[in-house]
Design an enzyme around this catalytic site. Structure first.
Site: not given
Ligand code: SPV
Ligand code: MG
Length: 431
Positions: A43, A75, A89-91, A204
């Site tokens: 997250y 959740y 919750h914050g927006d 390489d």
């Protein structure tokens, strides 16, 4: 008494969190969820303190009545059981990938008449400073180095993406997607010898010297926080490899992967089309053991890469080598194949896991790319490395743009394939 729930995933409590708590307290009894490490790494950022420390931190906040664990980013474990009247919750989750989580929370609440309270998200100079301090801490060698080992215990499969520059490092660092309502991101970076060489227009073949390769590590580390696995090619001479181990450790690299080849190393995806020599088992085990003795921390990992399937030496040879290398102290085994069918890789993993349940197994599904992370994890794979996809994505895009400008005698036609100038000049943060 009503219940107001909020989920925290922070290591530091600042004024923004206190506003959320004040809002929740005005609505009822305040229950704070502590998002588990397992969910947090998908997250947000990797935590700088443990789950246990976060629980204690949240319990110490004035105004908090109860703290519980939240295992699920969506959740689903908390809301049906707690049935809070409010989720606060914050927006900042009204847009972007996290909007899917917000929508899911609204659905859960609607089932019994709970409501979501979004409050203005606090982002100011102080919060920015705290954010930067946490990032700096994550980027420090002593925190970054051990993160690969921590991740192996936390997630079913550690997802590593190629990076060969500051810019590609930023892409691995910041890319977050929403899939089935959940957020996902890469866990760390692979400093591929193929991509580091290709970016310099070189083959390489261990031609790009170690000092230059370390410079690339520096560039990437300067702008990222995620752990890094270094493609150490053959590791060179044992007498040199011991120094490489110390340097990588000091820089905060989490692991080096060395492959059991000797002489002129060619890229494995050539397989037997070119002449390549596999190292003698005894010589290679000596190199692993010397590297382990040289190591100064317990965090660093030396992963042995087996080229038996690439060089068509057979499964028994691959397994014999795997057990010899782990006995010599290898912290992980990488098994490689250039077949498009993953059967031989899965067969190796199953047979290795039948004997060794713990040693981390690493695979690089460049050719057998239809296999999913879930299938690999089911066969005991611990780390998946997407070894070259960013380089292969950029090359055709650049070539097409160059051709378009040549054909049209102007840049207008190419423009629709390009990132807007406004976006590119703001892509990189200024401190
Ligand atoms: C690399 O990315 O440089 C590797 C993996 O070593 S492979 O190219 O598949 O050999
Ligand atoms: Mg390589």
């Amino acid at each position: 008494m009503k219940t107001a729930y909020t989920c925290f995933c922070t290591d530091v409590i600042h004024e923004g969190h206190m506003k959320v708590i004040a809002q929740a307290a005005s609505l009822g009894r305040v229950v704070v969820g502590c998002l588990s490490d397992r969910a947090l790494i998908r997250y947000n950022k990797f935590p700088t303190i443990s789950q246990q420390e976060r629980l204690s931190l949240y319990r110490s906040i004035k105004g908090v009545d109860e703290v519980i664990m939240q295992e699920d980013m969506l959740y689903d474990d908390v809301i049906p059981a707690l049935r809070p009247d409010y989720v606060v919750h914050g927006d900042n989750w009204t847009e972007g990938p996290a909007a899917a989580i917000r929508a899911h929370v609204e659905e859960l609440l609607a089932k019994y008449g709970g409501s979501l309270v979004n409050i203005p998200y606090t982002y100011n100079v102080n919060v920015h400073k705290i954010d930067m301090q946490l990032r700096r801490k994550l980027a420090m060698p002593e925190y970054r180095r051990k993160r690969l080992r921590q991740l192996i215990g936390l997630t079913p499969i550690v997802k590593i993406m190629e990076a060969h520059s500051g810019l590609t490092g930023l892409i691995v660092e910041r890319t977050v997607v929403e899939r089935g309502g959940r957020l996902d991101q890469f866990d760390g970076m692979w400093l591929s010898s193929l991509c580091d060489s290709t970016a310099r227009g070189k083959p390489d073949i261990e031609l790009v010297d170690l000092t230059s390769r370390f410079r690339t590590i520096d560039e990437i580390m300067e702008v990222t926080t995620k752990p890094l696995i270094f493609d150490g090619d053959t590791g060179g001479l044992t007498e040199h490899f011991v120094y490489t181990v110390r340097t990588l450790e000091r820089m905060g690299v989490s692991a080096v992967i060395i492959e059991d080849k000797c002489g002129l190393k060619r890229n494995s995806l050539f397989g037997t089309d070119v002449s390549q020599t596999q190292a003698d088992i005894e010589d290679f085990t000596r190199k692993i053991a010397a590297g382990k003795r040289a190591q100064l921390t317990d965090d660093f990992m030396i992963i042995a890469r087996i080229e038996s399937l690439i060089l068509e030496k057979g499964m028994e040879d691959a397994l014999t080598r795997a057990f010899a290398y782990t006995a010599a102290g290898a912290d992980g085994i990488m098994i490689h194949s250039r077949r498009t069918d993953p059967t031989e890789i899965l067969d190796f993993c199953d047979r290795f896991r039948a004997v060794d349940k713990k040693t981390p197994l690493v695979v690089v599904p460049s050719s057998f790319n239809s296999i999913t992370e879930e299938e690999l994890a089911a066969h005991g794979v611990s780390i998946v490395i997407y070894a070259n996809q960013l380089t292969r994505a950029a090359f055709p895009a650049m070539q097409k743009t160059a051709e378009s400008i040549l054909i049209n005698h102007r840049a207008k036609e190419a423009d629709e394939m390009l990132m807007p100038i406004k976006q590119i000049i703001t892509l990189v943060d200024e401190v």
